[in-house]
Scaffold this motif. Sequence first.
Motif, PDB file in Angstrom:
ATOM      1  N   ASP A 143       0.718  -1.316  -0.006  1.00  0.00           N
ATOM      2  CA  ASP A 143       0.061  -0.041   0.123  1.00  0.00           C
ATOM      3  C   ASP A 143       0.890   1.364  -0.148  1.00  0.00           C
ATOM      4  OD1 ASP A 143      -1.663   1.984   0.389  1.00  0.00           O
ATOM      5  OD2 ASP A 143      -2.824   1.240   2.292  1.00  0.00           O
ATOM      6  N   PRO A 144       0.916   2.060  -1.197  1.00  0.00           N
ATOM      7  CA  PRO A 144       1.904   3.054  -1.172  1.00  0.00           C
ATOM      8  C   PRO A 144       1.459   4.236  -0.182  1.00  0.00           C
ATOM      9  CG  PRO A 144       0.417   3.052  -3.089  1.00  0.00           C
ATOM     10  CD  PRO A 144       0.076   1.776  -2.271  1.00  0.00           C
ATOM     11  N   LYS A 145       0.144   4.349  -0.021  1.00  0.00           N
ATOM     12  CA  LYS A 145      -0.279   5.362   0.734  1.00  0.00           C
ATOM     13  C   LYS A 145      -0.479   4.988   2.275  1.00  0.00           C
ATOM     14  CE  LYS A 145      -3.117   7.342  -3.113  1.00  0.00           C
ATOM     15  NZ  LYS A 145      -4.526   7.781  -3.485  1.00  0.00           N
ATOM     16  N   ALA A 146      -0.012   3.917   2.722  1.00  0.00           N
ATOM     17  CA  ALA A 146      -0.214   3.511   4.029  1.00  0.00           C
ATOM     18  C   ALA A 146       0.776   4.485   5.048  1.00  0.00           C
ATOM     19  CB  ALA A 146       0.344   2.218   4.217  1.00  0.00           C
ATOM     20  N   GLU A 147       0.371   4.905   6.157  1.00  0.00           N
ATOM     21  CA  GLU A 147       1.163   5.644   7.031  1.00  0.00           C
ATOM     22  C   GLU A 147       1.506   4.934   8.329  1.00  0.00           C
ATOM     23  OE1 GLU A 147       2.729   8.434   6.720  1.00  0.00           O
ATOM     24  OE2 GLU A 147       1.909   9.379   4.975  1.00  0.00           O
ATOM     25  N   PRO A 148       2.543   4.495   8.807  1.00  0.00           N
ATOM     26  CA  PRO A 148       2.947   3.733  10.067  1.00  0.00           C
ATOM     27  C   PRO A 148       2.401   4.512  11.396  1.00  0.00           C
ATOM     28  CG  PRO A 148       4.876   4.933   9.137  1.00  0.00           C
ATOM     29  CD  PRO A 148       3.886   5.071   8.191  1.00  0.00           C
ATOM     30  N   VAL A 164       5.351  -0.225  16.361  1.00  0.00           N
ATOM     31  CA  VAL A 164       4.930   0.410  15.202  1.00  0.00           C
ATOM     32  C   VAL A 164       4.078  -0.362  14.191  1.00  0.00           C
ATOM     33  CG1 VAL A 164       5.684   1.697  12.809  1.00  0.00           C
ATOM     34  CG2 VAL A 164       6.688   2.255  14.771  1.00  0.00           C
ATOM     35  N   ASP A 165       3.136   0.007  13.724  1.00  0.00           N
ATOM     36  CA  ASP A 165       2.105  -0.895  12.865  1.00  0.00           C
ATOM     37  C   ASP A 165       2.602  -0.559  11.468  1.00  0.00           C
ATOM     38  OD1 ASP A 165       0.455  -2.444  11.142  1.00  0.00           O
ATOM     39  OD2 ASP A 165      -1.098  -2.407  12.630  1.00  0.00           O
ATOM     40  N   GLY A 166       3.046  -0.863  10.503  1.00  0.00           N
ATOM     41  CA  GLY A 166       3.401  -0.395   9.129  1.00  0.00           C
ATOM     42  C   GLY A 166       2.403  -0.377   8.259  1.00  0.00           C
ATOM     43  N   HIS A 167       0.984  -1.040   8.574  1.00  0.00           N
ATOM     44  CA  HIS A 167       0.011  -1.130   7.746  1.00  0.00           C
ATOM     45  C   HIS A 167       0.026  -1.778   6.300  1.00  0.00           C
ATOM     46  CE1 HIS A 167      -2.471   0.561  11.137  1.00  0.00           C
ATOM     47  NE2 HIS A 167      -1.703   1.406  11.341  1.00  0.00           N
ATOM     48  N   ASN A 168       1.205  -2.629   6.101  1.00  0.00           N
ATOM     49  CA  ASN A 168       1.440  -2.907   4.870  1.00  0.00           C
ATOM     50  C   ASN A 168       2.145  -1.849   3.731  1.00  0.00           C
ATOM     51  OD1 ASN A 168       1.910  -5.051   2.873  1.00  0.00           O
ATOM     52  ND2 ASN A 168      -0.013  -4.719   1.921  1.00  0.00           N
ATOM     53  N   GLY A 169       2.555  -0.942   4.626  1.00  0.00           N
ATOM     54  CA  GLY A 169       3.107   0.394   3.715  1.00  0.00           C
ATOM     55  C   GLY A 169       4.517   0.030   3.362  1.00  0.00           C
ATOM     56  N   PHE A 170       5.532   0.873   2.872  1.00  0.00           N
ATOM     57  CA  PHE A 170       6.880   0.525   2.697  1.00  0.00           C
ATOM     58  C   PHE A 170       7.584   0.520   3.760  1.00  0.00           C
ATOM     59  CE2 PHE A 170       5.806   2.011  -1.538  1.00  0.00           C
ATOM     60  CZ  PHE A 170       6.897   1.778  -2.273  1.00  0.00           C
ATOM     61  N   GLY A 171       8.570  -0.440   4.199  1.00  0.00           N
ATOM     62  CA  GLY A 171       9.348  -0.794   5.240  1.00  0.00           C
ATOM     63  C   GLY A 171      10.032   0.482   5.680  1.00  0.00           C
ATOM     64  N   PHE A 172      10.549   1.489   4.741  1.00  0.00           N
ATOM     65  CA  PHE A 172      11.265   2.334   4.933  1.00  0.00           C
ATOM     66  C   PHE A 172      10.819   3.250   6.024  1.00  0.00           C
ATOM     67  CE2 PHE A 172      12.831   0.528   1.019  1.00  0.00           C
ATOM     68  CZ  PHE A 172      14.251   0.789   0.853  1.00  0.00           C
ATOM     69  N   LEU A 173       9.349   3.630   5.765  1.00  0.00           N
ATOM     70  CA  LEU A 173       8.565   4.474   6.709  1.00  0.00           C
ATOM     71  C   LEU A 173       8.346   3.779   7.763  1.00  0.00           C
ATOM     72  CD1 LEU A 173       5.897   5.284   3.714  1.00  0.00           C
ATOM     73  CD2 LEU A 173       8.258   6.263   4.351  1.00  0.00           C
ATOM     74  N   ALA A 174       8.136   2.770   7.979  1.00  0.00           N
ATOM     75  CA  ALA A 174       7.977   2.057   9.171  1.00  0.00           C
ATOM     76  C   ALA A 174       9.302   2.116  10.065  1.00  0.00           C
ATOM     77  CB  ALA A 174       7.277   0.668   8.942  1.00  0.00           C
ATOM     78  N   ALA A 175      10.366   1.793   9.261  1.00  0.00           N
ATOM     79  CA  ALA A 175      11.643   1.800  10.077  1.00  0.00           C
ATOM     80  C   ALA A 175      12.018   3.218  10.589  1.00  0.00           C
ATOM     81  CB  ALA A 175      12.602   1.136   9.167  1.00  0.00           C
ATOM     82  N   ALA A 176      12.007   4.159   9.693  1.00  0.00           N
ATOM     83  CA  ALA A 176      11.982   5.544   9.993  1.00  0.00           C
ATOM     84  C   ALA A 176      11.240   6.078  11.156  1.00  0.00           C
ATOM     85  CB  ALA A 176      12.047   6.504   8.787  1.00  0.00           C
ATOM     86  N   ARG A 177       9.865   5.567  11.298  1.00  0.00           N
ATOM     87  CA  ARG A 177       9.246   6.188  12.550  1.00  0.00           C
ATOM     88  C   ARG A 177       9.839   5.301  13.509  1.00  0.00           C
ATOM     89  NH1 ARG A 177       3.416   7.584  13.069  1.00  0.00           N
ATOM     90  NH2 ARG A 177       3.846   8.340  15.590  1.00  0.00           N
ATOM     91  N   GLY A 178      10.136   4.101  13.419  1.00  0.00           N
ATOM     92  CA  GLY A 178      10.752   3.204  14.670  1.00  0.00           C
ATOM     93  C   GLY A 178      11.820   3.860  15.153  1.00  0.00           C
ATOM     94  N   ILE A 179      12.902   3.932  14.256  1.00  0.00           N
ATOM     95  CA  ILE A 179      14.022   4.298  14.818  1.00  0.00           C
ATOM     96  C   ILE A 179      14.162   5.798  15.510  1.00  0.00           C
ATOM     97  CG2 ILE A 179      15.238   5.229  12.671  1.00  0.00           C
ATOM     98  CD1 ILE A 179      16.812   3.021  15.342  1.00  0.00           C
ATOM     99  N   ASP A 180      13.307   6.620  14.879  1.00  0.00           N
ATOM    100  CA  ASP A 180      13.352   7.984  15.355  1.00  0.00           C
ATOM    101  C   ASP A 180      12.551   8.081  16.766  1.00  0.00           C
ATOM    102  OD1 ASP A 180      14.370   9.208  13.157  1.00  0.00           O
ATOM    103  OD2 ASP A 180      12.568  10.011  12.213  1.00  0.00           O
ATOM    104  N   ALA A 181      11.509   7.207  17.039  1.00  0.00           N
ATOM    105  CA  ALA A 181      10.765   6.890  18.231  1.00  0.00           C
ATOM    106  C   ALA A 181      11.986   6.210  19.382  1.00  0.00           C
ATOM    107  CB  ALA A 181       9.721   5.988  18.304  1.00  0.00           C
ATOM    108  N   ALA A 182      12.585   5.432  18.991  1.00  0.00           N
ATOM    109  CA  ALA A 182      13.526   4.814  19.820  1.00  0.00           C
ATOM    110  C   ALA A 182      14.730   5.651  20.336  1.00  0.00           C
ATOM    111  CB  ALA A 182      14.237   3.612  18.896  1.00  0.00           C
ATOM    112  N   VAL A 183      15.079   6.652  19.442  1.00  0.00           N
ATOM    113  CA  VAL A 183      16.073   7.543  19.726  1.00  0.00           C
ATOM    114  C   VAL A 183      15.549   8.516  20.566  1.00  0.00           C
ATOM    115  CG1 VAL A 183      17.311   9.735  18.684  1.00  0.00           C
ATOM    116  CG2 VAL A 183      17.518   7.453  17.391  1.00  0.00           C
ATOM    117  N   GLU A 184      14.211   8.979  20.408  1.00  0.00           N
ATOM    118  CA  GLU A 184      13.802  10.041  21.443  1.00  0.00           C
ATOM    119  C   GLU A 184      13.542   9.394  22.720  1.00  0.00           C
ATOM    120  OE1 GLU A 184      13.390  13.390  20.950  1.00  0.00           O
ATOM    121  OE2 GLU A 184      14.416  12.732  19.193  1.00  0.00           O
ATOM    122  N   MET A 185      13.192   8.298  22.949  1.00  0.00           N
ATOM    123  CA  MET A 185      13.131   7.532  23.999  1.00  0.00           C
ATOM    124  C   MET A 185      14.369   7.511  24.749  1.00  0.00           C
ATOM    125  SD  MET A 185      10.227   4.509  23.666  1.00  0.00           S
ATOM    126  CE  MET A 185      10.584   3.895  22.156  1.00  0.00           C
TER     127      MET A 185
END
Length: 358
Positions: free
Chosen positions: A72-77, A89-110
């Motif tokens: 799904d190109p329009k999926a937002e994690p 993070v739930d990637g909702h079957n979108g691009f893995g790059f987006l889920a990973a970016a959201r995830g590592i940014d959250a891990a860094v902030e924590m």
Amino acid sequence: MTIPEPETGGVRVDASDAQTFVTSLLVAHGLSTENAETVARGLVQADLRGVESHGINRIPSYLARVRNGVLDPKAEPTLAQITPVVAQVDGHNGFGFLAAARGIDAAVEMARTFGIGMVSIKHSNHFGMSAWIVRRATDAGMMSLVFTNSSPALPVWGGKSQLMGVSPIACGAPGGHDSKPFILDMAPSIAARGKIYKALRRGEKIPTDWALDSEGKPTDQPAEALKGVMLPMGGPKGSALAIMMDVFSGVLSGSAFAGGVTGPYDMSKPGDVGHFLVAVKPDLFMSLDEFRERMDVLYQRVVGSDKMHGVERIYFPGEIEHLTEEQRLKDGIQYVQDEIDALNAEAERVNVAKIRTM
């Protein structure tokens, strides 16, 4: 081992032109400009670092999955905070790059607040080269672990059928005052499966110790290797590492595991890939200045070790890729014409400008 020399032959593309081209292709397939730039940046960074098996030549297969309705190109994690230091993070079957970016940014902030942050990611897809995620953490001044599972390609030790993925193990740490970051990104197989696809695209043979054909025999033909199995590095050790990736990325997250992940070249169903990310603050037990000084000592002792016969230079993990990136930022990224043709065919399909070559 020597410093990468300027490459000759092929077709060269400036990194910024590659970024622009891939972004435009992805936007034409439904991604927002911001999300398309994130995906493109991860792919171009792989090509810059010499990991062409995970570079922009992945685009045709990604777009085919979009057109077949299994990505799904329009999926937002989306992110759910589980504890102060754990999120999913739930990637909702979108691009893995987006889920990973959201995830590592959250891990860094924590990690900035609590010293450590852990993120499990479910329902994702292939996220390219793991090192771009590690680097996103080191650029933020954090140590990191980056795990993922992947589609079956390896046998478990003693078996002969595809069950485990060639799932990369990656980690990193900020460098010292006078040394580059430590970045490790390795597959539990002798070679990454993407290298076999790369050899197939380029009409090249592969080393006979990389894979077995469907009859369990060594082969130098990439097409035959893809019908068989990859070989784990170190025999049972590589097999166990692949299982470890499945435990942390698949079993723990709630995504597919035990051979259930769908690969990026399979158009039959969603990938359901799982990832596992950890960020760690490097000055938890000492000052950041002391940590960097200790990293400098480690670097100097590694690269200054006595060399075995025939070795000109010893490199720190990630250093060769850094040197390759410096060279390619200056001289351009080299592709073969067939790869450029395949990318331009995608451009023609959606009426965007073809990739600009040097």
